[in-house]
Motif scaffolding. Structure first.
Motif, PDB file in Angstrom:
ATOM      1  N   ASP A 118     -30.959  67.390  15.753  1.00 47.05           N
ATOM      2  CA  ASP A 118     -32.346  66.990  15.994  1.00 47.05           C
ATOM      3  C   ASP A 118     -32.449  65.528  16.448  1.00 47.05           C
ATOM      4  OD1 ASP A 118     -33.418  69.426  15.488  1.00 47.05           O
ATOM      5  OD2 ASP A 118     -34.002  69.001  13.416  1.00 47.05           O
ATOM      6  N   LEU A 119     -31.503  64.717  16.007  1.00 46.56           N
ATOM      7  CA  LEU A 119     -31.515  63.319  16.438  1.00 46.56           C
ATOM      8  C   LEU A 119     -31.298  63.227  17.948  1.00 46.56           C
ATOM      9  CD1 LEU A 119     -29.388  61.673  13.589  1.00 46.56           C
ATOM     10  CD2 LEU A 119     -31.877  61.814  13.757  1.00 46.56           C
ATOM     11  N   SER A 120     -30.304  63.951  18.452  1.00 42.78           N
ATOM     12  CA  SER A 120     -30.027  63.946  19.887  1.00 42.78           C
ATOM     13  C   SER A 120     -31.206  64.500  20.676  1.00 42.78           C
ATOM     14  CB  SER A 120     -28.768  64.779  20.183  1.00 42.78           C
ATOM     15  OG  SER A 120     -27.638  64.205  19.572  1.00 42.78           O
ATOM     16  N   TYR A 121     -31.805  65.575  20.153  1.00 42.60           N
ATOM     17  CA  TYR A 121     -32.945  66.186  20.848  1.00 42.60           C
ATOM     18  C   TYR A 121     -34.085  65.181  21.009  1.00 42.60           C
ATOM     19  CZ  TYR A 121     -36.744  69.419  21.911  1.00 42.60           C
ATOM     20  OH  TYR A 121     -37.807  70.059  22.506  1.00 42.60           O
ATOM     21  N   ASN A 122     -34.388  64.469  19.944  1.00 41.93           N
ATOM     22  CA  ASN A 122     -35.513  63.539  20.008  1.00 41.93           C
ATOM     23  C   ASN A 122     -35.176  62.241  20.740  1.00 41.93           C
ATOM     24  OD1 ASN A 122     -37.881  64.779  18.457  1.00 41.93           O
ATOM     25  ND2 ASN A 122     -36.127  65.200  17.144  1.00 41.93           N
ATOM     26  N   ILE A 123     -33.904  61.899  20.808  1.00 36.55           N
ATOM     27  CA  ILE A 123     -33.497  60.806  21.697  1.00 36.55           C
ATOM     28  C   ILE A 123     -33.753  61.218  23.141  1.00 36.55           C
ATOM     29  CG2 ILE A 123     -31.501  59.558  22.613  1.00 36.55           C
ATOM     30  CD1 ILE A 123     -30.394  59.450  19.760  1.00 36.55           C
ATOM     31  N   GLY A 124     -33.416  62.470  23.470  1.00 41.99           N
ATOM     32  CA  GLY A 124     -33.691  62.983  24.814  1.00 41.99           C
ATOM     33  C   GLY A 124     -35.178  62.974  25.124  1.00 41.99           C
ATOM     34  N   ARG A 125     -35.996  63.353  24.150  1.00 47.40           N
ATOM     35  CA  ARG A 125     -37.448  63.347  24.352  1.00 47.40           C
ATOM     36  C   ARG A 125     -37.969  61.929  24.577  1.00 47.40           C
ATOM     37  NH1 ARG A 125     -40.795  65.335  20.079  1.00 47.40           N
ATOM     38  NH2 ARG A 125     -42.377  65.408  21.694  1.00 47.40           N
ATOM     39  N   SER A 126     -37.367  60.966  23.896  1.00 46.11           N
ATOM     40  CA  SER A 126     -37.793  59.575  24.074  1.00 46.11           C
ATOM     41  C   SER A 126     -37.448  59.082  25.472  1.00 46.11           C
ATOM     42  CB  SER A 126     -37.132  58.688  23.011  1.00 46.11           C
ATOM     43  OG  SER A 126     -37.528  59.071  21.706  1.00 46.11           O
ATOM     44  N   GLU A 161     -28.915  63.868  30.764  1.00 49.93           N
ATOM     45  CA  GLU A 161     -27.589  63.801  30.140  1.00 49.93           C
ATOM     46  C   GLU A 161     -27.663  64.160  28.655  1.00 49.93           C
ATOM     47  OE1 GLU A 161     -26.258  59.846  30.838  1.00 49.93           O
ATOM     48  OE2 GLU A 161     -25.537  60.252  32.873  1.00 49.93           O
ATOM     49  N   THR A 162     -28.688  63.638  27.972  1.00 46.84           N
ATOM     50  CA  THR A 162     -28.819  63.884  26.532  1.00 46.84           C
ATOM     51  C   THR A 162     -29.100  65.353  26.242  1.00 46.84           C
ATOM     52  OG1 THR A 162     -29.676  61.635  26.242  1.00 46.84           O
ATOM     53  CG2 THR A 162     -30.028  63.186  24.435  1.00 46.84           C
ATOM     54  N   PHE A 163     -30.013  65.970  26.991  1.00 48.77           N
ATOM     55  CA  PHE A 163     -30.332  67.383  26.777  1.00 48.77           C
ATOM     56  C   PHE A 163     -29.163  68.285  27.182  1.00 48.77           C
ATOM     57  CE2 PHE A 163     -34.988  66.157  27.125  1.00 48.77           C
ATOM     58  CZ  PHE A 163     -35.243  66.371  25.785  1.00 48.77           C
ATOM     59  N   SER A 164     -28.424  67.887  28.216  1.00 51.19           N
ATOM     60  CA  SER A 164     -27.275  68.690  28.653  1.00 51.19           C
ATOM     61  C   SER A 164     -26.211  68.749  27.567  1.00 51.19           C
ATOM     62  CB  SER A 164     -26.677  68.099  29.939  1.00 51.19           C
ATOM     63  OG  SER A 164     -27.593  68.186  31.010  1.00 51.19           O
ATOM     64  N   ASP A 195     -24.054  73.740  16.848  1.00 56.31           N
ATOM     65  CA  ASP A 195     -24.935  73.722  15.684  1.00 56.31           C
ATOM     66  C   ASP A 195     -26.418  73.689  16.059  1.00 56.31           C
ATOM     67  OD1 ASP A 195     -24.772  71.217  16.782  1.00 56.31           O
ATOM     68  OD2 ASP A 195     -24.498  70.133  14.886  1.00 56.31           O
ATOM     69  N   VAL A 196     -26.735  74.005  17.318  1.00 58.39           N
ATOM     70  CA  VAL A 196     -28.131  74.015  17.763  1.00 58.39           C
ATOM     71  C   VAL A 196     -28.677  75.442  17.676  1.00 58.39           C
ATOM     72  CG1 VAL A 196     -29.689  73.640  19.713  1.00 58.39           C
ATOM     73  CG2 VAL A 196     -27.797  72.046  19.286  1.00 58.39           C
ATOM     74  N   PRO A 197     -29.793  75.648  16.983  1.00 61.14           N
ATOM     75  CA  PRO A 197     -30.397  76.983  16.916  1.00 61.14           C
ATOM     76  C   PRO A 197     -30.793  77.482  18.307  1.00 61.14           C
ATOM     77  CG  PRO A 197     -31.319  75.549  15.227  1.00 61.14           C
ATOM     78  CD  PRO A 197     -30.504  74.680  16.128  1.00 61.14           C
ATOM     79  N   LYS A 198     -30.820  78.793  18.469  1.00 60.51           N
ATOM     80  CA  LYS A 198     -31.087  79.388  19.774  1.00 60.51           C
ATOM     81  C   LYS A 198     -32.442  78.966  20.331  1.00 60.51           C
ATOM     82  CE  LYS A 198     -31.232  83.846  22.142  1.00 60.51           C
ATOM     83  NZ  LYS A 198     -31.065  85.329  21.992  1.00 60.51           N
ATOM     84  N   LYS A 199     -33.474  78.971  19.487  1.00 52.78           N
ATOM     85  CA  LYS A 199     -34.808  78.622  19.981  1.00 52.78           C
ATOM     86  C   LYS A 199     -34.875  77.152  20.419  1.00 52.78           C
ATOM     87  CE  LYS A 199     -36.703  77.639  15.366  1.00 52.78           C
ATOM     88  NZ  LYS A 199     -36.959  76.220  15.614  1.00 52.78           N
ATOM     89  N   ASP A 200     -34.138  76.304  19.720  1.00 48.97           N
ATOM     90  CA  ASP A 200     -34.126  74.889  20.107  1.00 48.97           C
ATOM     91  C   ASP A 200     -33.342  74.684  21.404  1.00 48.97           C
ATOM     92  OD1 ASP A 200     -35.597  74.321  17.869  1.00 48.97           O
ATOM     93  OD2 ASP A 200     -33.867  73.691  16.664  1.00 48.97           O
ATOM     94  N   ARG A 201     -32.282  75.482  21.580  1.00 51.73           N
ATOM     95  CA  ARG A 201     -31.519  75.395  22.824  1.00 51.73           C
ATOM     96  C   ARG A 201     -32.388  75.834  24.000  1.00 51.73           C
ATOM     97  NH1 ARG A 201     -27.495  77.773  21.203  1.00 51.73           N
ATOM     98  NH2 ARG A 201     -26.035  76.042  20.936  1.00 51.73           N
ATOM     99  N   SER A 202     -33.202  76.846  23.802  1.00 44.44           N
ATOM    100  CA  SER A 202     -34.105  77.312  24.861  1.00 44.44           C
ATOM    101  C   SER A 202     -35.135  76.236  25.216  1.00 44.44           C
ATOM    102  CB  SER A 202     -34.824  78.592  24.416  1.00 44.44           C
ATOM    103  OG  SER A 202     -33.899  79.632  24.191  1.00 44.44           O
ATOM    104  N   ALA A 203     -35.649  75.570  24.183  1.00 43.29           N
ATOM    105  CA  ALA A 203     -36.630  74.506  24.421  1.00 43.29           C
ATOM    106  C   ALA A 203     -36.000  73.364  25.220  1.00 43.29           C
ATOM    107  CB  ALA A 203     -37.168  73.990  23.091  1.00 43.29           C
ATOM    108  N   ALA A 204     -34.767  73.010  24.884  1.00 45.50           N
ATOM    109  CA  ALA A 204     -34.087  71.935  25.606  1.00 45.50           C
ATOM    110  C   ALA A 204     -33.780  72.342  27.039  1.00 45.50           C
ATOM    111  CB  ALA A 204     -32.801  71.562  24.872  1.00 45.50           C
ATOM    112  N   THR A 205     -33.460  73.631  27.241  1.00 44.71           N
ATOM    113  CA  THR A 205     -33.188  74.125  28.596  1.00 44.71           C
ATOM    114  C   THR A 205     -34.446  74.029  29.456  1.00 44.71           C
ATOM    115  OG1 THR A 205     -31.493  75.644  27.741  1.00 44.71           O
ATOM    116  CG2 THR A 205     -32.377  76.097  29.936  1.00 44.71           C
TER     117      THR A 205
END
Length: 296
Positions: free
Chosen positions: A64-72, A84-87, A94-104
């Protein structure tokens, strides 16, 4: 899709089987960092959010830290770093499927993202006027958001030489801090410079020659005047004595007058030359003019 930073990161961290039990100090620091990061994100201070989350990752690299760094990064329009961060995030095990879909989905939306950076100009002197590309005013010490591209920043102030600075923003740039330091407008001043005399000047030689000749004539007159009495005794006839005395007196007078005139002329020429030796000049160079002052 997530819309806010998670507030349960510390709990997730503590229950993670992949990590050894952390110290109480690490847990408290982790809680403090993630809580403050959530607050700065809501306040729009995304740079501070990235700083806090990056520090929290040193304690425990929760996805979740990486995800929200990407959002920032995305919120700041640092498009390349967000991608780069989302990729990296979507490739984590260790990323849940629904969170991976959101990042995609976010990665897909970033295809049209335009890079932006903050430009901050620190001014010296403080009254500097700034123009972006020659037309848009900028304020000193105030961040200005610019899109990817090349820019010129013109800096000017009364009494100082203007300067132009180049700024280039691209996908690999950080925020830009520019320091302007203008030079005083009067960059070269020479005061009271004695003008050297030309070695071919005729006045010194002529003046001293006339003074010398005049002095010689005066000395000759004095000698002739002093010997006039002796000569008169040696003359036999009275008439002849009177005639010779008159001739001597005329010659003596001529020597006195001629010597005085020549000496005065020579002295005058020397005074003229010495007066000129006090000539001076002042040179001032400015951006809009060059001035030269001649004193005598």
């Amino acid at each position: 899709m997530k819309t806010a930073l998670p507030f349960s990161l510390a709990i997730v961290f503590m229950s993670s089987a992949a990590w050894a039990q952390p110290s109480d100090a690490d847990v408290e620091k982790y809680k403090s960092l993630t809580t403050e990061a959530a607050q700065t994100f809501e306040e729009g201070d995304f740079r501070k959010t990235i700083e806090l989350l990056s520090e929290a990752r040193v304690i425990h690299d929760h996805p979740d830290l990486s995800y929200n760094i990407g959002r920032s990064y995305e919120a700041m329009s640092w498009c390349n770093r967000a991608r780069e961060t989302f990729s990296i995030y979507v490739k984590r095990d260790d990323v849940p499927k629904k969170d991976r879909s959101a990042a995609t989905e976010r990665l897909e939306s970033l295809k049209d993202c335009v890079e932006k950076r903050l430009l901050t100009v620190e001014c010296d002197p403080a009254n500097t006027t700034l123009l972006l590309n020659g037309e848009t005013p900028l304020a000193c010490a105030t961040p200005t958001e610019l899109t990817e591209g090349s820019y010129s920043v013109e800096a000017s102030a009364d009494g100082f030489l203007p300067s132009v600075y180049s700024v280039n923003i691209n996908a690999f740039s950080d925020d830009i801090s520019l320091q302007t330091k203008l030079a005083p407008a009067e960059i070269a001043t020479v005061e009271e410079v004695v003008v050297p005399q030309d070695s071919s000047d005729w006045r010194p030689v002529t003046g001293w020659t006339l003074v010398g000749v005049g002095a010689g004539a005066l000395v000759a007159g004095l000698v002739l005047d002093a010997t006039s009495g002796v000569d008169s005794v040696e003359v036999g006839a009275v008439d002849q004595v009177n005639s010779d005395a008159e001739s001597r007196r005329t010659a003596i007078t001529a020597l006195y007058i001629g010597g005085a005139v020549l000496g005065a002329a020579g002295a005058g020429i020397l005074i003229w030359e010495m007066t000129d030796s006090q000539e001076s000049a002042s040179l001032s160079v400015r951006p809009d003019q060059v001035s030269f002052t001649y004193k005598f």
